[in-house]
Enzyme design. Structure first.
Site: not given
Length: 263
Positions: A7, A12, A96, A122, A152, A156, A162
């Site tokens: 991507g 991102m 993801t 992350m 968000h 999204k 998540g």
């Protein structure tokens, strides 16, 4: 370490490309884009005004040049990339979200052959928050209601995020329970009184919000809030690079950011 970015023409992905280019110990060797997108064939550093010598491509064979792929795309794309990684012996960092049970099982199976870091977030800060939530949940299990709120950007596509799910799971695990058994995903109409021991979720989508998460522990006469707010995707990019470096020492297996950060 030779890095591929999936991507690479997305928001991102561009953040990841820039982070790798600025890193002294990582080298960008492949950049994947969606077939048919106008950026395919362009240099991966065009948005920075830089010539990297790496063209954005939709050919998964480009992964053969890499030691590790970093992927923050969509579940269907990530799973296709993962198959190529297994075939080519490329390690994988997966940020993801939105995988169903079958998708998570596919990741688990792939980890029998290659090393994978799979985490809903992350960010180092978010993973510190997950650790704090487990501590708080054990202390505040009795007499406190738990609610998870997340917000968000308008684009999204999965909800709850998540990260919100991971926060709920951190609390449920500390209580020795399965999140699916105690989660209230939505409220509408005459819901009756709140059930003890349940975890409620609420979601907001709008504008360009990067990501806000708050877990409320609501008791009698007091409320404890544990919050993380992301102001930039750079925090996710830097965490991903830490995950890639961690995988340099691994041959196969499934890991998360708690492993990467040794917490």
């Amino acid at each position: 370490m030779r890095i591929a970015i999936a991507g690479a023409n997305g928001r991102m992905g561009r953040m990841l490309v820039e982070a790798v280019l600025e890193s002294a110990d990582l080298e960008l060797v492949a950049a994947l884009g969606i077939s048919g997108s106008p950026e395919v064939g362009q240099d991966a550093g065009t948005f920075l005004g830089r010539d990297t010598g790496v063209k954005i491509t939709d050919d998964l064979e480009a992964l053969a040049r890499a030691e590790c792929l970093i992927d923050f795309t969509r579940p269907e794309g990530t799973l296709a990339h993962l198959q190529a990684c297994v075939r080519l012996g490329v390690k994988c960092v997966i940020g993801t979200t939105g995988f169903d049970t079958a998708g998570k099982h596919a990741i688990q199976e792939a980890s029998r052959h290659i090393a994978i870091v799979f985490a809903p977030n992350m960010s180092v800060g978010v993973n510190a928050v997950l650790k704090l939530l487990g501590m708080a949940a054990r202390l505040l299990e009795s007499g406190y209601d738990v609610e998870v709120f997340e917000a968000h950007h308008r684009n999204k596509v999965d909800a709850p995020s998540g990260t919100a799910l991971a926060m709920g799971e951190a609390v449920a695990s500390a209580w020795g329970k399965n999140l699916e058994d105690i989660a209230d995903w939505a409220r509408h109409g005459h819901t009756g009184v709140r059930q003890d021991g349940h975890i409620g979720f609420s979601v907001a989508r709008g504008g360009d919000l990067v990501g806000d998460h708050t877990v409320y522990f609501c008791g009698t006469g007091e409320r404890i809030e544990i919050t993380h707010r992301a102001g930039s995707r750079a925090t996710y990019a830097q965490g991903s690079l830490r995950a890639a470096r961690y995988l340099a020492r691994k041959e196969k297996g499934l890991f998360d950011m708690q492993d990467v950060l040794a917490i």
